[in-house]
Scaffold this motif. Structure first.
Motif, short mmCIF file in Angstrom:
data_model
loop_
_atom_site.label_atom_id
_atom_site.label_comp_id
_atom_site.label_asym_id
_atom_site.label_seq_id
_atom_site.Cartn_x
_atom_site.Cartn_y
_atom_site.Cartn_z
N THR A 81 0.73 -1.37 -0.08
CA THR A 81 -0.02 -0.03 -0.16
C THR A 81 0.73 1.33 0.08
OG1 THR A 81 -1.71 -1.15 1.33
CG2 THR A 81 -1.76 1.29 1.22
N ASP A 82 2.07 1.07 0.76
CA ASP A 82 3.07 2.30 0.61
C ASP A 82 3.43 2.61 -0.62
OD1 ASP A 82 4.94 4.25 2.02
OD2 ASP A 82 6.26 2.72 1.25
N MET A 83 3.87 1.67 -1.39
CA MET A 83 4.19 1.80 -2.80
C MET A 83 3.14 2.57 -3.65
SD MET A 83 6.26 -1.79 -3.73
CE MET A 83 7.03 -2.85 -2.16
N SER A 84 1.92 2.05 -3.52
CA SER A 84 0.99 2.46 -4.16
C SER A 84 0.80 4.25 -3.74
CB SER A 84 -0.42 1.75 -4.06
OG SER A 84 -1.45 2.03 -4.84
N VAL A 85 0.93 4.34 -2.75
CA VAL A 85 0.82 5.74 -2.05
C VAL A 85 1.55 6.51 -2.84
CG1 VAL A 85 1.07 7.44 -0.09
CG2 VAL A 85 -0.22 5.22 0.07
N ARG A 86 2.85 6.30 -2.89
CA ARG A 86 3.94 6.72 -3.60
C ARG A 86 3.54 7.33 -5.05
NH1 ARG A 86 8.47 4.18 -2.92
NH2 ARG A 86 7.75 2.37 -1.40
#
Length: 437
Positions: free
Chosen positions: A90-95
């Protein structure tokens, strides 16, 4: 010869050697970390909680209760591991949501080719069709338990019409965020209360953190991963982040206020459901053989209060998942075919409506829904998940796209672990299906 002092006019930004341009100054200022108060950080809550609400649906509850009723506390470790991997993805998707110029699928088309972007959109759409049935059944059943004597099918139709009405709101995403954050808070209260009512064995629950694979549990483990390591929900977080206009300067606070708590919340609730189901089974000797059984499993121990609390949480899980499931499927299919990356486009609204209608039609045709069918449907999502996980991982490493927000080595390590996990589970599921296990 006299000394002379030459007065020069102030240098104009962007002119002369070594000068800093106005755009560069603006970029530095906008990307500089800003200190936010606690209240200001709360305002950043949104996209990850939407992903968490989508993740924590009736399929999640079904598999969690079956895990607790069949294997007691032994599979809690699956939820913990899935939650950790979900946070990183999810963190990758946020970035990606921060860095992509238009949308994630549009960037996939630009960097990896149009067919790959279409594949991603269609893949998420197919997953949402699978989820729509459980959401439709669960929302109707939850309300019928809260209002004894009423028809689950009637409530399914009412809930579907309510979600369809949301599709016609101008700023859909903002409204959906507010609704879902409230429902997630309600569910948290319900399932924490259920855990105390059930009087669970917390020492035994702690032992479930040690990985173990009981005989015959593989399909259920795969289903638990499919619902808790929800890659389609992580994928959609990039769209929510873009809708909210997040900047690079927001990233650290977004991580603390939204990404981590938004993904941990459904993980904790799922673990609590397993714990409660295990505790109740130990006290009553009952097992969950139908969806109605899931909704009433707490009553023998706690009386009407226990059944009411669980039914309220069950309805919240189904309804909160129904909304983003329909909107995400419509948005990403619209984006895949070049019709716009917003939930407000005509194509997205029509596709979202089709997803809702599909869930209702299947519910009407097959009004009895055995638990095993829902578990299998959840497990099948891991066949599509590896493709989406690979795309997130690849795009988060594109230097030309991500710049300073490109994945670090430790983020890639966790991403690869997640990708290998879903690939292995996909292979294991295919083996189980082919062998009839």
């Amino acid at each position: 010869m006299s000394d002379r002092i030459t007065h020069r006019p102030p240098a104009t930004p962007g002119t002369g050697h070594g000068r800093i341009s106005t755009n560069t100054v603006r970029t530095i200022v906008e990307s500089a970390p800003q200190r936010r108060s606690f209240v200001q950080q709360l305002a950043l809550i949104g996209p990850a909680f939407v992903a968490g609400a989508w993740q924590f649906g009736p399929g999640n509850l079904t598999t969690a209760v079956q895990a607790g009723s069949t294997y007691q506390y032994a599979l809690i470790w699956v939820i913990v591991l899935s939650t950790i991997l979900m946070i990183f993805l999810t963190d990758m998707s946020v970035r990606l949501g921060i860095r992509t110029p238009v949308s994630l699928i549009s960037s996939i088309k630009e960097h990896l080719g149009k067919p790959v972007g279409i594949l991603a959109g269609v893949g998420v759409f197919l997953i949402t069709l699978c989820f729509s049935v459980g959401n439709a059944v669960g929302s109707g059943l939850g309300l019928s338990m809260l209002i004894p004597g009423s028809s689950p099918v009637m409530w399914t139709l009412i809930c579907t019409l309510a979600v369809a009405a949301v599709l016609f709101i101008r700023s859909i995403y903002r409204v959906v965020e507010k609704i879902l954050i409230g429902i997630v808070a309600l569910m948290a209260i319900c399932f924490v209360a259920s855990a105390f009512i059930a009087n669970a064995d917390w020492a035994q629950a702690a032992s479930g953190l040690i990985p173990a694979v009981p005989d015959g549990s593989w399909v259920l483990i795969i289903a638990l991963v499919g619902t808790n390591f929800s890659i389609n929900a992580a994928f959609y977080t990039a769209y929510g982040t873009k809708e909210r206009g997040r900047k690079e300067a927001d990233y650290r606070d977004v991580t603390k206020a939204d990404t981590i708590p938004g993904i941990i919340a459904p993980g904790i609730m799922t673990s609590l459901v397993i714990i409660v189901a295990a505790a109740v089974l130990g006290a009553t000797g009952q097992s969950a053989t139908s969806i109605v059984g899931l909704a009433t499993i707490f009553e023998p121990l706690a009386g009407p209060v226990g059944g009411f609390v669980f039914a309220l949480g069950f309805f919240g899980a189904a309804f909160s998942s129904m909304i983003p499931n329909a909107i995400a499927g419509g948005t990403m299919l619209s984006d895949a075919f070049g019709r716009g990356p917003s939930a407000s486009t005509r194509t997205a609204r029509l596709t979202s409506g089709f997803i809702l209608a599909f869930g209702v039609i299947v519910t009407l045709l097959f009004q009895s829904s055995p638990v095993q069918l829902i578990v299998l449907a959840q497990a099948l999502t891991v066949l599509i998940a590896p493709v989406l996980a690979l795309l997130i991982l690849v795009m988060a490493n594109r230097r030309s796209l991500m710049g300073p927000m490109r994945n670090k080595w430790w983020q890639n390590t966790m991403g690869v672990v997640g990708l290998v996990a879903v690939l292995a589970l996909s292979v294991r599921l295919l083996i189980s299906l082919l062998s009839g296990v």
